[in-house]
Design a protein around this motif. Sequence first.
Motif, PDB file in Angstrom:
ATOM      1  N   LEU A  17      32.617 -30.892 -16.517  1.00 33.13           N
ATOM      2  CA  LEU A  17      31.243 -30.670 -17.058  1.00 33.13           C
ATOM      3  C   LEU A  17      30.995 -30.099 -18.599  1.00 33.13           C
ATOM      4  O   LEU A  17      30.066 -30.602 -19.201  1.00 33.13           O
ATOM      5  CB  LEU A  17      31.052 -29.427 -16.308  1.00 33.13           C
ATOM      6  CG  LEU A  17      30.648 -29.619 -14.695  1.00 33.13           C
ATOM      7  CD1 LEU A  17      30.357 -28.394 -14.041  1.00 33.13           C
ATOM      8  CD2 LEU A  17      29.531 -30.387 -14.474  1.00 33.13           C
ATOM      9  N   ILE A  18      32.154 -29.489 -18.988  1.00 32.56           N
ATOM     10  CA  ILE A  18      31.941 -29.263 -20.321  1.00 32.56           C
ATOM     11  C   ILE A  18      31.883 -30.502 -21.495  1.00 32.56           C
ATOM     12  O   ILE A  18      31.337 -30.529 -22.343  1.00 32.56           O
ATOM     13  CB  ILE A  18      33.092 -28.239 -20.700  1.00 32.56           C
ATOM     14  CG1 ILE A  18      32.931 -26.872 -20.265  1.00 32.56           C
ATOM     15  CG2 ILE A  18      33.197 -28.080 -22.299  1.00 32.56           C
ATOM     16  CD1 ILE A  18      34.219 -25.886 -20.791  1.00 32.56           C
ATOM     17  N   GLY A  45      31.055 -32.609 -31.525  1.00 37.67           N
ATOM     18  CA  GLY A  45      31.710 -33.786 -31.546  1.00 37.67           C
ATOM     19  C   GLY A  45      33.229 -33.258 -31.660  1.00 37.67           C
ATOM     20  O   GLY A  45      33.956 -34.223 -31.205  1.00 37.67           O
ATOM     21  N   PHE A  46      33.426 -32.441 -32.694  1.00 37.52           N
ATOM     22  CA  PHE A  46      34.991 -31.899 -32.818  1.00 37.52           C
ATOM     23  C   PHE A  46      35.702 -31.586 -31.702  1.00 37.52           C
ATOM     24  O   PHE A  46      37.009 -31.878 -31.393  1.00 37.52           O
ATOM     25  CB  PHE A  46      34.913 -30.959 -33.784  1.00 37.52           C
ATOM     26  CG  PHE A  46      36.558 -30.463 -34.252  1.00 37.52           C
ATOM     27  CD1 PHE A  46      37.354 -31.340 -34.982  1.00 37.52           C
ATOM     28  CD2 PHE A  46      37.040 -29.319 -33.633  1.00 37.52           C
ATOM     29  CE1 PHE A  46      38.539 -30.876 -35.386  1.00 37.52           C
ATOM     30  CE2 PHE A  46      38.458 -29.003 -34.007  1.00 37.52           C
ATOM     31  CZ  PHE A  46      38.940 -29.631 -34.731  1.00 37.52           C
ATOM     32  N   GLY A  47      34.778 -30.879 -30.681  1.00 39.18           N
ATOM     33  CA  GLY A  47      35.276 -30.197 -29.389  1.00 39.18           C
ATOM     34  C   GLY A  47      35.724 -31.508 -28.534  1.00 39.18           C
ATOM     35  O   GLY A  47      36.811 -31.254 -27.790  1.00 39.18           O
ATOM     36  N   ILE A  48      34.579 -32.242 -28.513  1.00 37.79           N
ATOM     37  CA  ILE A  48      35.073 -33.545 -27.409  1.00 37.79           C
ATOM     38  C   ILE A  48      36.131 -34.257 -28.067  1.00 37.79           C
ATOM     39  O   ILE A  48      36.808 -34.896 -27.203  1.00 37.79           O
ATOM     40  CB  ILE A  48      33.888 -34.381 -27.511  1.00 37.79           C
ATOM     41  CG1 ILE A  48      33.991 -35.417 -26.229  1.00 37.79           C
ATOM     42  CG2 ILE A  48      33.454 -35.016 -28.370  1.00 37.79           C
ATOM     43  CD1 ILE A  48      34.177 -34.703 -25.022  1.00 37.79           C
ATOM     44  N   ILE A  49      36.150 -34.586 -29.318  1.00 33.08           N
ATOM     45  CA  ILE A  49      37.435 -35.374 -29.830  1.00 33.08           C
ATOM     46  C   ILE A  49      38.589 -34.938 -29.805  1.00 33.08           C
ATOM     47  O   ILE A  49      39.617 -35.408 -29.322  1.00 33.08           O
ATOM     48  CB  ILE A  49      37.168 -35.847 -31.375  1.00 33.08           C
ATOM     49  CG1 ILE A  49      36.120 -36.571 -31.613  1.00 33.08           C
ATOM     50  CG2 ILE A  49      38.319 -36.254 -32.025  1.00 33.08           C
ATOM     51  CD1 ILE A  49      35.425 -36.763 -33.125  1.00 33.08           C
ATOM     52  N   PHE A  67      25.616 -24.808 -17.247  1.00 38.08           N
ATOM     53  CA  PHE A  67      26.596 -24.486 -18.419  1.00 38.08           C
ATOM     54  C   PHE A  67      26.451 -23.175 -18.502  1.00 38.08           C
ATOM     55  O   PHE A  67      27.396 -22.323 -18.705  1.00 38.08           O
ATOM     56  CB  PHE A  67      26.292 -25.342 -19.644  1.00 38.08           C
ATOM     57  CG  PHE A  67      26.611 -26.661 -19.251  1.00 38.08           C
ATOM     58  CD1 PHE A  67      27.927 -27.109 -18.561  1.00 38.08           C
ATOM     59  CD2 PHE A  67      25.837 -27.724 -19.762  1.00 38.08           C
ATOM     60  CE1 PHE A  67      28.072 -28.429 -18.446  1.00 38.08           C
ATOM     61  CE2 PHE A  67      26.231 -28.924 -19.607  1.00 38.08           C
ATOM     62  CZ  PHE A  67      27.245 -29.340 -19.170  1.00 38.08           C
ATOM     63  N   GLY A  68      24.990 -22.274 -18.538  1.00 39.96           N
ATOM     64  CA  GLY A  68      25.154 -20.917 -18.738  1.00 39.96           C
ATOM     65  C   GLY A  68      25.882 -20.320 -17.668  1.00 39.96           C
ATOM     66  O   GLY A  68      26.360 -19.388 -17.829  1.00 39.96           O
TER      67      GLY A  68
END
Length: 349
Positions: free
Chosen positions: A88-89, A281-285, A326-327
């Motif tokens: 989900l994240i 973007g950095f989180g997903i990469i 998500f909350g």
Amino acid sequence: MKDNSYIKIASIYVGTIIGAGFASGQEIMNFFGKFGVNGLIGIIIATSLFCLIGSIILSAAHTNNIYSYNQLLEKIFGKSISKVIDFLIILFLIAGYCIMLAGSGAIFQEQYNIDANIGILFMAIATFITFIFSVKGLSTVNTVIVPFLLISIVYIGSNVILHEGININVLNHINTSNDYKFIISSVTYVGYNMIPALVILTSVGSLVDSKKNAIKGGILGGLFLGILALFILMPSLILYNDISTLELPMLNISSYSNYRGKYLYSIILWFAMFTTAIGNGFGIITRIKPIFNIDQKKLCFLFCVISIFLAKFGFSNLIMILYPIFGYISFLIIICAFLKLVFKGSIVR
């Protein structure tokens, strides 16, 4: 690592949270502005929670050598449940990044009459360049842009406050209810924002050189967010009758004493989108790189190219559905973390 490493951490924290909704004033109005003076108390509550939760996440990540959010999720929930939350994240991060690209296109088209596709492409290229420098790129960009955003928003807010003054009696009429819904709204707002914060704060481990700086970074970042929210909320309350129905209230507020102010604020808004885009973007990469095991530059390029096409479809309806989910997930993570802190003595084993 220099002693000012906590400033970099705080800047990344702020840059991740202050997206289009925050900087435009829309989120602040929805979660705080409609409660009038009580909204100011709500800001204090939210600021305290941002400081507390940010510090806990950073401290736990540093103490337990955690360098990605999925590691923390596994420690709290176990592998099975954490996989569902992880999925989900990932969806949230992709959607969030694409929304920022689409927002860049909207600014180019609506404010400067430039094709929206150029705005989308411009944001994708800017984020790609940042991604290839990994944590260093993320840190450098936020350390430069966040102070600019802070100074600009404080200046714009102060301009309205100094010229119009603060009339508490007028502000009291904005909210006629005597209940405590503003408290729930404040806590919900923090929960709504903690997933991207969780992702980023657990991914910048190389910047955290001590538990002390981890805590200081969380507190400073929370305080910066509170200051930004305050200087968006105050002028919004003062000019409430003029901007309460607008989708982008801060654009109107920014032109309070100078009609060109909205063009300046459109740049501020773009930078706010940019810092959020690189955070998502950095989180997903960082998360998917171990899965595909390919060169980071190639992965960054593919991610940006695919997102360009996704951004053209629009994700507003999807976000309206996903964000509340998500909350709630974020609240669950926070509650479990606190329970573990109370009964086990630490968030993770």
